[in-house]
Design an enzyme around this catalytic site. Sequence first.
Site, PDB file in Angstrom:
ATOM      1  N   GLU A 248       0.831  -1.205   0.000  1.00 38.15           N
ATOM      2  CA  GLU A 248       0.000   0.000   0.000  1.00 38.15           C
ATOM      3  C   GLU A 248       0.860   1.247   0.000  1.00 38.15           C
ATOM      4  O   GLU A 248       1.975   1.241   0.513  1.00 38.15           O
ATOM      5  CB  GLU A 248      -0.886   0.012   1.256  1.00 38.15           C
ATOM      6  N   LYS A 250       2.434   4.528   1.203  1.00 40.65           N
ATOM      7  CA  LYS A 250       2.701   5.097   2.525  1.00 40.65           C
ATOM      8  C   LYS A 250       2.631   6.614   2.397  1.00 40.65           C
ATOM      9  O   LYS A 250       3.559   7.259   1.913  1.00 40.65           O
ATOM     10  CB  LYS A 250       4.082   4.666   3.037  1.00 40.65           C
ATOM     11  N   ARG A 255      -1.095  10.510  11.044  1.00 38.74           N
ATOM     12  CA  ARG A 255      -1.883   9.304  11.303  1.00 38.74           C
ATOM     13  C   ARG A 255      -3.146   9.706  12.042  1.00 38.74           C
ATOM     14  O   ARG A 255      -3.079  10.440  13.027  1.00 38.74           O
ATOM     15  CB  ARG A 255      -1.044   8.348  12.160  1.00 38.74           C
ATOM     16  N   ARG A 275      -1.404   9.280  16.323  1.00 36.91           N
ATOM     17  CA  ARG A 275      -0.709   8.037  16.656  1.00 36.91           C
ATOM     18  C   ARG A 275      -0.419   7.922  18.154  1.00 36.91           C
ATOM     19  O   ARG A 275      -0.456   6.852  18.725  1.00 36.91           O
ATOM     20  CB  ARG A 275       0.611   7.979  15.878  1.00 36.91           C
ATOM     21  N   PHE A 346      -7.065   3.061   5.760  1.00 32.76           N
ATOM     22  CA  PHE A 346      -6.524   1.752   5.401  1.00 32.76           C
ATOM     23  C   PHE A 346      -6.939   0.632   6.348  1.00 32.76           C
ATOM     24  O   PHE A 346      -6.569  -0.520   6.143  1.00 32.76           O
ATOM     25  CB  PHE A 346      -5.003   1.796   5.289  1.00 32.76           C
ATOM     26  N   ARG A 423       5.105  -5.119  16.618  1.00 32.75           N
ATOM     27  CA  ARG A 423       5.618  -6.466  16.801  1.00 32.75           C
ATOM     28  C   ARG A 423       5.054  -7.449  15.785  1.00 32.75           C
ATOM     29  O   ARG A 423       3.907  -7.350  15.380  1.00 32.75           O
ATOM     30  CB  ARG A 423       5.343  -6.931  18.220  1.00 32.75           C
ATOM     31  N   LYS A 429       7.515  -1.475   6.311  1.00 36.13           N
ATOM     32  CA  LYS A 429       7.590  -0.317   5.414  1.00 36.13           C
ATOM     33  C   LYS A 429       8.852  -0.333   4.576  1.00 36.13           C
ATOM     34  O   LYS A 429       9.867  -0.908   4.956  1.00 36.13           O
ATOM     35  CB  LYS A 429       7.478   0.987   6.199  1.00 36.13           C
TER      36      LYS A 429
END
Length: 588
Positions: A248, A250, A255, A275, A346, A423, A429
Amino acid sequence: MDYSVIAEAYSRIEETRKRLEMTEILVELFSKVKDDSDLLRRIVYLTQGQLSPDYQSMVLGVANKLALKAISRGSGVSPETIENWWIETGDLGFVAERAMANKTQTSLFSEPLTVNRVFDSLMNMAMKEGSGSQKTKQDIFANLFHDSSPHEAKYIARMLSGKLRLGIADMTIIDALAQTFGTEKERVEIAYNKYPALGQIAYVLSEKGLDGLDEIKIDPGVPLKAMLCERLSSLPDIIDKLGKCSFEYKYDGLRIQAHIWSDPRVGQVVELYTRQLENVTAQFPDVIEVLKASFNKTEGILDGECVPIDINTGQMLPFQEVSHRRGRKTELAKAIEDYPVSVFFFDCLFLNEEELINLPYTTRREKLASCLDISDRVFISHSLITDDPDKAEDFFQQSLSDGCEGIIAKSISDDSPYKAGSRGWQWVKFKRDYKSELDDTVDLAIIGGFAGRGRRAGTYGALLMATYNHETDTFESVTKLGSGFNDEMLASFSSMLDEHKVKKIPVRVESKMIPDYWFEPVVVMEVKGAEITLSPIHTCGLDEIRKGNGLAIRFPRFIGMREDKGPEDATTTEEMVSLYNLQLKRLE
DNA sequence: GTATGTACTTCGC
DNA sequence: CTCCGACTGATTCGG
DNA sequence: CCGAATCAGTCGGAGGCGAAGTACATAC
């Protein structure tokens, strides 16, 4: 409970670097108060270096500089001495401890320092604002200081600085809570994934026992910890790791976790969180409006990225643009007009009373598609499912030319839940600057140094770096550099740089930023960054692109020494300006 | 006394 | 955001 | 076969840029 009990535990934790031992000590501490839910909650927050969960954001409004002043006032040790100790030790805790031991007057009367008193005082500091508040905060601190031992002062001071430096953070506390109440770490983690307030989770454990954990549900209006990415530097590596996966775009923005629910009195409510769980609802009324129009269900929690755009062309703009919106309280209407945004969603974590976080990613995407009508401002993130590195590479190139930072690969296996933190290699990314063959490095001359803190105490925490301006024969600051050094490199700084140290700014150096130490430009280092930004503080190419702005490097890191280069061989200001002009996304 | 500037803090990446 | 280092738990290597 | 060496993963803490708000100091 006396605060000394906590301080004692903290200092035992500091003595070890073994996580198992740290956890054991925490378990011992928590066990002492496991039946006192209120106290346990407070101790958990204090151990996180906080007073409340992130999303409630009780902040002290005090950090290093104000704390140093407070320590000086509270102890009677001169500000100059305190400042020296600070530079020397790089740790407010050590400064406070030493100041306390040197305190000029001994206290005749002292109230015992309990955990509750420390917590209440800090909370009190956090709530003070307005004229005279800084002095009041110092008074509150002085009051605590008056009754603390040097040892206790150390940790109170570190609370003010915002860095407890114990080697303990959320995951260790989760582990310790699990052990204290006799369950596995995973079970507490599941609750934490839905409800990121460790103090409150501890409270629930104390009040209701383990069954309480099962009652913790996702609740629109309470943000979840964001899922993060790992990183890899090649697409074949990513495909090896994840197999066939969803790539996808970025997007380079903010965020955003959007919570939508229905309130019987006011109707549909939308709130937005970042975030780190900051509530940014007030800053994005435009997003709220378009989202209300797009969302076609009753309740939901969506995860996405809020990206600055050119309203006429729809092109994505540099991250800097959207940061004008974050935290803004004044001239909101003008900011909305000046810095328009689109949102690319997303993920969908919750939909009409159903928790989706444990469903596979592909299912969550389907849910997302089902609840959103896309518009000219609300989109679903661009994606491609493949296991072909060449197709992934094409997609990556396309993402760059469309104005993204790169791509994210997401696992589409049956076991691909939404998990807080980064994790498990579920999301990976891949950014342009990770590719080593894309050789966007520059060679910069060292012109200054900043005293290191914490584990960098005694050496330089960061260096001030400059380009060489041919025309004026000067060195112009372009970035500080503090990432990418290993211990060996850090240890060599002194012998490498001290001989070039000078008392005043060297004649050929142009810098608005004042480092702790100046260096004659001699040593050159290779530096990598993600992109070049317009800077209000750095002097590289000042006024060339925009009046009053120079250039700086976003995400700078040390790559290596350039012992073959003299300072005049460093990257020139001219080269820096042309690199800027080569960037796809740039401001003028 | 208000207006302006600056140091500091917090938080996004 | 980038990066490094210590520790941990699992796996492999070698006597 | 078992202990030693190696490896990958987790976790925490160093550090970067920029923008906005706040409290305070200074200028007028």
